[in-house]
Enzyme design. Structure first.
Site, PDB file in Angstrom:
ATOM      1  N   SER A 101      -4.434   5.113  -3.991  1.00  0.00           N
ATOM      2  CA  SER A 101      -3.214   4.347  -4.189  1.00  0.00           C
ATOM      3  C   SER A 101      -3.119   3.816  -5.623  1.00  0.00           C
ATOM      4  O   SER A 101      -2.672   2.707  -5.848  1.00  0.00           O
ATOM      5  CB  SER A 101      -3.148   3.203  -3.184  1.00  0.00           C
ATOM      6  OG  SER A 101      -4.324   2.412  -3.264  1.00  0.00           O
ATOM      7  N   SER A 105       2.938  -7.761  -6.300  1.00  0.00           N
ATOM      8  CA  SER A 105       2.419  -6.492  -6.821  1.00  0.00           C
ATOM      9  C   SER A 105       3.530  -5.556  -7.267  1.00  0.00           C
ATOM     10  O   SER A 105       4.331  -5.900  -8.118  1.00  0.00           O
ATOM     11  CB  SER A 105       1.514  -5.856  -5.773  1.00  0.00           C
ATOM     12  OG  SER A 105       0.832  -4.764  -6.335  1.00  0.00           O
ATOM     13  N   HIS A 106       3.597  -4.377  -6.633  1.00  0.00           N
ATOM     14  CA  HIS A 106       4.552  -3.349  -7.067  1.00  0.00           C
ATOM     15  C   HIS A 106       5.902  -3.471  -6.359  1.00  0.00           C
ATOM     16  O   HIS A 106       6.775  -2.642  -6.582  1.00  0.00           O
ATOM     17  CB  HIS A 106       3.950  -1.976  -6.801  1.00  0.00           C
ATOM     18  CG  HIS A 106       3.391  -1.872  -5.420  1.00  0.00           C
ATOM     19  ND1 HIS A 106       2.167  -2.405  -5.093  1.00  0.00           N
ATOM     20  CD2 HIS A 106       3.901  -1.377  -4.294  1.00  0.00           C
ATOM     21  CE1 HIS A 106       1.951  -2.221  -3.812  1.00  0.00           C
ATOM     22  NE2 HIS A 106       2.981  -1.605  -3.292  1.00  0.00           N
ATOM     23  N   ASP A 163       1.492  -1.353 -12.689  1.00  0.00           N
ATOM     24  CA  ASP A 163       2.450  -1.911 -11.727  1.00  0.00           C
ATOM     25  C   ASP A 163       2.816  -3.357 -12.063  1.00  0.00           C
ATOM     26  O   ASP A 163       2.441  -3.892 -13.114  1.00  0.00           O
ATOM     27  CB  ASP A 163       1.913  -1.798 -10.294  1.00  0.00           C
ATOM     28  CG  ASP A 163       0.796  -2.778 -10.017  1.00  0.00           C
ATOM     29  OD1 ASP A 163       0.081  -3.155 -10.967  1.00  0.00           O
ATOM     30  OD2 ASP A 163       0.622  -3.176  -8.849  1.00  0.00           O
ATOM     31  N   ASP A 179       1.844  -6.355 -11.246  1.00  0.00           N
ATOM     32  CA  ASP A 179       0.829  -7.344 -11.611  1.00  0.00           C
ATOM     33  C   ASP A 179      -0.342  -6.747 -12.385  1.00  0.00           C
ATOM     34  O   ASP A 179      -1.342  -7.430 -12.605  1.00  0.00           O
ATOM     35  CB  ASP A 179       0.334  -8.086 -10.363  1.00  0.00           C
ATOM     36  CG  ASP A 179      -0.316  -7.166  -9.356  1.00  0.00           C
ATOM     37  OD1 ASP A 179       0.083  -5.986  -9.277  1.00  0.00           O
ATOM     38  OD2 ASP A 179      -1.235  -7.611  -8.638  1.00  0.00           O
ATOM     39  N   GLU A 181      -9.233   4.109  -5.567  1.00  0.00           N
ATOM     40  CA  GLU A 181      -8.463   4.457  -4.387  1.00  0.00           C
ATOM     41  C   GLU A 181      -7.355   5.411  -4.778  1.00  0.00           C
ATOM     42  O   GLU A 181      -6.862   5.380  -5.905  1.00  0.00           O
ATOM     43  CB  GLU A 181      -7.833   3.204  -3.788  1.00  0.00           C
ATOM     44  CG  GLU A 181      -8.830   2.210  -3.245  1.00  0.00           C
ATOM     45  CD  GLU A 181      -8.120   1.061  -2.543  1.00  0.00           C
ATOM     46  OE1 GLU A 181      -7.997   1.101  -1.325  1.00  0.00           O
ATOM     47  OE2 GLU A 181      -7.661   0.139  -3.254  1.00  0.00           O
ATOM     48  N   ARG A 221       3.489 -12.132   1.191  1.00  0.00           N
ATOM     49  CA  ARG A 221       4.605 -11.466   0.497  1.00  0.00           C
ATOM     50  C   ARG A 221       5.836 -11.573   1.350  1.00  0.00           C
ATOM     51  O   ARG A 221       5.822 -11.152   2.511  1.00  0.00           O
ATOM     52  CB  ARG A 221       4.305  -9.969   0.325  1.00  0.00           C
ATOM     53  CG  ARG A 221       3.670  -9.648  -0.972  1.00  0.00           C
ATOM     54  CD  ARG A 221       3.504  -8.157  -1.117  1.00  0.00           C
ATOM     55  NE  ARG A 221       2.253  -7.908  -1.793  1.00  0.00           N
ATOM     56  CZ  ARG A 221       1.749  -6.707  -2.030  1.00  0.00           C
ATOM     57  NH1 ARG A 221       2.394  -5.628  -1.613  1.00  0.00           N
ATOM     58  NH2 ARG A 221       0.614  -6.576  -2.662  1.00  0.00           N
ATOM     59  N   LYS A 231      -8.889  -4.268  -9.005  1.00  0.00           N
ATOM     60  CA  LYS A 231      -8.617  -3.021  -9.701  1.00  0.00           C
ATOM     61  C   LYS A 231      -7.897  -3.360 -10.997  1.00  0.00           C
ATOM     62  O   LYS A 231      -7.309  -4.437 -11.126  1.00  0.00           O
ATOM     63  CB  LYS A 231      -7.831  -2.059  -8.833  1.00  0.00           C
ATOM     64  CG  LYS A 231      -6.555  -2.587  -8.237  1.00  0.00           C
ATOM     65  CD  LYS A 231      -5.971  -1.494  -7.337  1.00  0.00           C
ATOM     66  CE  LYS A 231      -4.743  -1.962  -6.612  1.00  0.00           C
ATOM     67  NZ  LYS A 231      -5.046  -2.797  -5.441  1.00  0.00           N
TER      68      LYS A 231
HETATM   69  C1  G6P Z   1      -2.993  -2.929  -2.064  1.00  0.00           C
HETATM   70  C2  G6P Z   1      -4.460  -3.097  -2.179  1.00  0.00           C
HETATM   71  C3  G6P Z   1      -5.114  -1.742  -2.350  1.00  0.00           C
HETATM   72  C4  G6P Z   1      -4.738  -0.828  -1.233  1.00  0.00           C
HETATM   73  C5  G6P Z   1      -3.259  -0.770  -1.064  1.00  0.00           C
HETATM   74  C6  G6P Z   1      -2.951  -0.067   0.233  1.00  0.00           C
HETATM   75  O1  G6P Z   1      -2.480  -2.399  -3.256  1.00  0.00           O
HETATM   76  O2  G6P Z   1      -4.768  -3.915  -3.270  1.00  0.00           O
HETATM   77  O3  G6P Z   1      -6.485  -1.914  -2.420  1.00  0.00           O
HETATM   78  O4  G6P Z   1      -5.199   0.471  -1.459  1.00  0.00           O
HETATM   79  O5  G6P Z   1      -2.715  -2.063  -0.995  1.00  0.00           O
HETATM   80  O6  G6P Z   1      -1.630  -0.164   0.509  1.00  0.00           O
HETATM   81  P1  G6P Z   1      -1.035   0.397   1.855  1.00  0.00           P
HETATM   82  O7  G6P Z   1       0.427   0.185   1.660  1.00  0.00           O
HETATM   83  O8  G6P Z   1      -1.401   1.859   1.911  1.00  0.00           O
HETATM   84  O9  G6P Z   1      -1.651  -0.388   2.975  1.00  0.00           O
HETATM   85 ZN    ZN Z   2      -0.576  -4.552  -7.904  1.00  0.00          ZN
END
Ligand code: G6P
Ligand code: ZN
Length: 578
Positions: free
Chosen positions: A390, A136-137, A301, A303, A388, A44, A401
């Site tokens: 998150s 992703s987001h 989000d 994706d 999770e 990224r 997910k």
């Molecule tokens: C991504 C992964 C998730 C994880 C998240 C954690 O979205 O796919 O599995 O929980 O990152 O993000 P962080 O910013 O807390 O490391």
């Molecule tokens: Zn995502």
């Protein structure tokens, strides 16, 4: 430039024999870029970095180099979340795939493909793997982020043994194998052939929908969604789930036109931050707190792998969501009818799921943060549902997910619980499902404080300080009203392959089960993001409906004091509270 020896290397400028019959391949000289480190979620970076000459191509060629001869004759999936530069990137990747011996690329129309959909496509079509163009987001557009990640044969995020190799390759890369073929029209479904190399443009929704139909009872959901006394809204945040949500909720399930909002994927997500949480999905939050709020509100989000689920004036915390889904799954969702094989959550995720596992008498696993840790458990048949904090919820129907899956789980629960409710009767709500769960299991109040874009050195000093507090705090140490049971830096031994992951979060567990956890984010693109996770359990019936911020006030203060977070970071308040 030093040119490592090996069978895949060849001299510059020479037109190579076709990698696939009928396709000429050129070697294009290139030089390494610094910092192409591939994390769990791929590479990224700023979009402008990705647009530099050969930047994307270097990484993709490095991936193919890392995979070696096993790609010959295979089929690669390709698609992304619709962000800026995705279509140009797809053309580059198709030429590299042909140049490196792939026989075929299956690409989503307009280069679109949600992350969970790619996982489904890989599994259904038995592909070698797939490339997902997404950050992703993270916001998109020329001044924001772009990204690319690789999913492997079972549809799972690339394991570390591959990502480590890719990084090594990016540091020595000297040549790209580019097929001499024109750009492919990605706007129309169909197959284009160049010699024996094929590009098949597919509907990005079809395979994913077919997989979901094997999980859920679509006719029953349709009957429920089309009740005149039920309403829902789904905010696609101008990201990839727009076409999916429209096809599934409005098309298949018959929800009213307009149920899906912000449903057209835009290259910059309309200037928004496509992360479905209470801060960034504020329009949805407003809709759901209005007097005439729909019964169910959800967002996904960039994706399509994350989700947030809301009832009318009710937030379902992701930690509770996975537990409530697991508790109701066997009754409400055909795929889980025979019972669950096991359940799993990441360590910082609230522990409601643990209680469900105990009640159902199924195996329970606590993994480090990151979806990749669930894959081994699923492949070994030990985990059906996982989640999770998150905003990630999923199951073993795929290996990612899955945002829309989570919403369909909630719809299934509501449909089941409202079976006997006559038209015009009082519908069982999302809040009712939560209350019922809390009365049975008690409530794990949970909150996460994010301090985004902190100074990295300051964040590092805070972490060192917290480590020193752990070292100086034996069990029995008092922190305010809380008595320490144990404190450590979380480590995980994978029960399937024995691999060990260390340094996965600093945690304080108190003798009443309350927890404080500190972690540095692994997904930010600038500075350091500190995450503070707080959890406290109650089975006091009088407190079950309390606001989490009120219930957790004392323990949050303990966390802020013991970490000296404000002193180290200069931050009075978090950027995001969940
Ligand atoms: C991504 C992964 C998730 C994880 C998240 C954690 O979205 O796919 O599995 O929980 O990152 O993000 P962080 O910013 O807390 O490391
Ligand atoms: Zn995502």
């Amino acid at each position: 430039i030093a040119r490592p020896a090996g069978p895949k290397r060849f001299s510059k400028g020479v037109v190579m024999a076709a990698a696939v019959a009928g396709v000429a391949v050129k070697e294009v000289a290139t030089t390494p870029y610094d910092g192409q480190k591939t994390g769990t979620s791929g590479l990224r970076k700023k979009t402008r970095d990705f647009m530099k000459p050969n930047y994307l191509a270097n990484w993709v060629q490095s991936l193919f180099n890392a995979l070696g001869s096993e790609v010959a004759g295979e089929t690669l999936g390709l698609g992304g979340d619709g962000r800026y530069f995705g279509v140009e990137a797809a053309q580059i990747i198709i030429k590299l795939a042909a140049g490196n011996g792939f026989a075929k690329v299956v690409v989503g129309r307009d280069a679109l493909m949600a992350t969970p959909a790619m996982s489904a496509v890989i599994r259904r079509r038995k592909l070698y793997g797939g490339l997902i163009m997404s950050a992703s987001h993270n916001p998109g557009g020329p001044d924001n982020d772009f990204g690319i990640k690789f999913n492997y044969k079972a549809g799972e995020p690339a394991p570390e043994k591959i990502t480590d190799k890719i990084y090594a390759e990016t540091q020595t890369i000297s040549g790209l194998r580019v097929a001499d073929i024109p750009d492919v029209d990605l706007s129309k479904v169909g197959t284009t052939r160049f010699g024996s190399f094929e590009v098949e443009v597919v509907d990005p929704v079809a395979d994913y929908l077919a997989t979901l139909k094997e999980v859920f009872d679509f006719p029953a959901l349709r009957a429920f969604v089309s009740r005149p006394d039920f309403t829902m809204t789904f905010d696609s945040m101008h990201a990839i789930t727009g076409p999916y949500a429209k096809a599934i909720f409005e098309g298949e399930l018959g929800a009213a036109a307009g149920t899906v909002v912000n449903g057209v994927p835009l290259p910059d997500f309309g200037g928004g931050h496509p992360d479905p949480n209470l801060t960034y999905a504020h329009d949805l939050v407003e809709t759901m707190w209005a007097a005439d709020a729909p019964a169910l509100g959800a967002a996904s989000d960039g994706d399509g792998d994350r989700n947030m689920v809301l009832g009318a004036r009710h937030f379902v915390s992701p930690s509770d969501s996975v537990a409530m889904i697991a508790a109701n799954a066997a009754d409400c969702i055909p795929y889980f009818k025979g019972g669950l094989k096991g359940v799993a959550r990441s360590m910082p995720t609230g522990a409601a799921l643990d209680r469900v596992a105990a009640k159902l008498k199924v195996p329970f696993f606590e993994t480090p943060t990151g979806w990749k840790f669930f894959g081994n458990l699923m492949d070994a048949g030990k985990c059906s549902i996982c989640g999770e904090e998150s905003f990630g919820t999923g199951a073993d129907h795929i290996r990612e997910k899955d945002g829309i899956f989570a919403v369909l789980c909630w719809l299934s629960i509501l449909a089941h619980k409202n079976k006997g409710v006559p038209a015009g009767g009082k519908l069982v709500t999302v809040a009712d499902v939560a209350s019922e769960f809390w009365s049975e299991y008690g409530r794990n109040f949970f909150s996460r404080y994010d301090y985004e874009e902190c100074d990295s050195a300051a964040a590092g000093r805070m972490v060192d300080h917290v480590r020193s507090v752990i070292a100086a705090s034996p069990p029995g140490t008092k922190f305010g009203a809380f008595t320490l049971a144990a404190a450590d830096d979380f480590a995980y031994t994978d029960p399937i392959d024995g691999s060990v992951a260390k340094g996965q979060g600093l945690r304080f567990v108190f003798d009443d089960g309350s927890r404080i956890i500190f972690r540095l984010s692994g997904t930010g693109s600038s500075g350091a993001t500190i995450r503070l996770y707080i959890e406290q359990y109650t089975d006091d019936k009088a407190r079950l409906q309390e606001d989490a911020q009120v219930a957790l006030k004392d323990i949050i203060n303990v966390a802020l004091e013991l970490s000296k977070l404000k002193e180290f970071t200069g931050r009075e308040k978090p950027t995001v509270i969940t």
